[in-house]
Design a protein around this motif. Structure first.
Motif, PDB file in Angstrom:
ATOM      1  N   TYR A  95       0.924  -1.123  -0.048  1.00 37.65           N
ATOM      2  CA  TYR A  95       0.006  -0.095  -0.134  1.00 37.65           C
ATOM      3  C   TYR A  95       1.073   1.144   0.114  1.00 37.65           C
ATOM      4  O   TYR A  95       1.029   1.931   1.129  1.00 37.65           O
ATOM      5  N   PRO A  96       1.476   1.482  -1.144  1.00 38.25           N
ATOM      6  CA  PRO A  96       2.580   2.682  -1.060  1.00 38.25           C
ATOM      7  C   PRO A  96       1.686   4.073  -0.780  1.00 38.25           C
ATOM      8  O   PRO A  96       2.523   5.069  -0.213  1.00 38.25           O
ATOM      9  N   MET A  97       0.399   4.394  -1.096  1.00 35.23           N
ATOM     10  CA  MET A  97      -0.144   5.604  -0.650  1.00 35.23           C
ATOM     11  C   MET A  97      -0.484   5.830   0.659  1.00 35.23           C
ATOM     12  O   MET A  97      -0.209   6.630   1.176  1.00 35.23           O
ATOM     13  N   LEU A  98      -1.136   4.724   1.181  1.00 33.89           N
ATOM     14  CA  LEU A  98      -1.586   4.928   2.599  1.00 33.89           C
ATOM     15  C   LEU A  98      -0.835   4.273   3.439  1.00 33.89           C
ATOM     16  O   LEU A  98      -1.119   4.594   4.806  1.00 33.89           O
ATOM     17  N   ARG A  99       0.418   3.571   3.396  1.00 34.50           N
ATOM     18  CA  ARG A  99       1.152   3.116   4.359  1.00 34.50           C
ATOM     19  C   ARG A  99       2.592   2.845   4.067  1.00 34.50           C
ATOM     20  O   ARG A  99       3.586   3.283   4.806  1.00 34.50           O
ATOM     21  N   ASP A 100       3.090   2.230   2.900  1.00 37.15           N
ATOM     22  CA  ASP A 100       4.245   1.472   2.957  1.00 37.15           C
ATOM     23  C   ASP A 100       5.398   2.459   2.258  1.00 37.15           C
ATOM     24  O   ASP A 100       6.646   2.394   2.254  1.00 37.15           O
ATOM     25  N   GLY A 101       5.001   3.792   1.571  1.00 39.63           N
ATOM     26  CA  GLY A 101       5.618   4.537   0.787  1.00 39.63           C
ATOM     27  C   GLY A 101       5.970   3.672  -0.475  1.00 39.63           C
ATOM     28  O   GLY A 101       5.570   2.506  -0.656  1.00 39.63           O
ATOM     29  N   HIS A 102       6.762   4.427  -1.393  1.00 32.10           N
ATOM     30  CA  HIS A 102       7.341   3.536  -2.677  1.00 32.10           C
ATOM     31  C   HIS A 102       8.347   2.547  -2.411  1.00 32.10           C
ATOM     32  O   HIS A 102       9.428   3.147  -2.099  1.00 32.10           O
ATOM     33  N   ILE A 103       8.352   1.447  -2.968  1.00 31.35           N
ATOM     34  CA  ILE A 103       9.435   0.425  -2.962  1.00 31.35           C
ATOM     35  C   ILE A 103       9.708   0.210  -4.260  1.00 31.35           C
ATOM     36  O   ILE A 103       8.758  -0.307  -5.053  1.00 31.35           O
ATOM     37  N   PRO A 104      10.758   0.640  -4.914  1.00 29.98           N
ATOM     38  CA  PRO A 104      11.042   0.485  -6.187  1.00 29.98           C
ATOM     39  C   PRO A 104      11.105  -0.868  -6.869  1.00 29.98           C
ATOM     40  O   PRO A 104      10.692  -0.706  -8.026  1.00 29.98           O
ATOM     41  N   GLU A 105      11.478  -1.766  -6.356  1.00 29.67           N
ATOM     42  CA  GLU A 105      11.413  -3.206  -6.858  1.00 29.67           C
ATOM     43  C   GLU A 105      10.122  -3.541  -7.249  1.00 29.67           C
ATOM     44  O   GLU A 105       9.756  -4.388  -7.951  1.00 29.67           O
ATOM     45  N   LEU A 106       8.830  -3.175  -6.111  1.00 27.01           N
ATOM     46  CA  LEU A 106       7.601  -3.457  -6.616  1.00 27.01           C
ATOM     47  C   LEU A 106       6.781  -2.471  -7.571  1.00 27.01           C
ATOM     48  O   LEU A 106       5.850  -2.805  -8.280  1.00 27.01           O
TER      49      LEU A 106
END
Length: 242
Positions: A95-106
């Motif tokens: 969940y890049p927007m609501l929780r995890d931030g952006h993970i490039p590999e994903l």
């Protein structure tokens, strides 16, 4: 069985309730300390422990169910002394927007979500329980043969671990379907047709087959776009994951 659960959020708590009700011994940990798990322990019958203790005392099965952003914060040697035959389940969703931030590999599609977790934890994992709402996991299990019984895909590179986990999925009241390898686990990730739709086995099998095994750039882009829209909708509703 002796089962260690690392993560006391919605999925971890739901699993603790169901697994103890089935007679399993559950050890559950969170990141805030055992003193914060008193109510959950009383509710579920699980024993509150540290993450290291959950890994040590979950001698039959371990579940890692924490936000993706916190995976790198786990102790590097967390699973170092866990025997290879003990299945380790990962329930992660990105969940890049609501929780995890952006993970490039994903973002690029180089790795599946649990493939990324697998790299961090240093051992083969089993991907399951990521595509069902916690309340449904806790309350919607049905006896085998019940029409419309929810089916859950189980993906792993470890065939023996996959079979053990599939048996547990059935015990919890869901049809367990072989979701393929960890590389193929993208099919049950957010943004796809299997994610949180509570589908019966024939429909899950249809989607697994129609999606294929190798993720295309178009499929990756479609899943990300669908999930981005879903996150925006959740944000507009005031849903918070932190």
């Amino acid at each position: 069985m002796n089962i260690g659960i690392i993560g006391a959020g919605q999925i971890g708590s739901a699993l603790a309730v169901r697994l103890t009700s089935l007679g399993h011994t559950v050890y559950i940990a969170n990141s805030r300390g055992t003193e914060t798990l008193t109510d959950l322990a009383q509710k579920t019958g699980a024993t509150a422990v540290t993450a290291q203790e959950a890994a040590q005392r979950g001698t039959d099965l371990i579940v890692v169910t924490i936000p993706l952003e916190n995976i790198p914060k786990l102790p590097k040697d967390l699973l170092a002394n866990v025997p290879a035959e003990v299945p380790v389940i990962d329930t992660s969703n990105y969940y890049p927007m609501l929780r995890d931030g952006h993970i490039p590999e994903l973002e690029t599609g180089d790795l599946t979500e649990s493939g990324w977790v697998q790299q961090h934890l240093g051992r083969p994992l089993v991907k399951v329980f990521n595509n069902i709402f916690a309340a449904h996991l806790e309350n919607n299990g049905k006896p085998a043969g019940t029409p419309g019984r929810i089916a859950l895909p189980v993906a792993s590179d470890d065939a023996a671990a996959k079979q053990k986990v599939m048996a547990l999925v059935e015990e919890l009241g869901f049809d367990a379907l072989d979701g393929g390898t960890m590389r193929e686990s993208w099919r049950q990730q957010p943004g796809g047709p299997i994610y949180c739709n509570d589908l019966p086995a024939d429909q899950v099998e249809h989607h697994l087959a129609s999606l294929g095994t190798e993720r295309t750039e178009a499929q990756h882009a479609e899943f990300l776009a669908n999930h981005n829209a879903a996150e925006k909708h959740m944000e507009a509703q005031g849903i918070k994951l932190k």
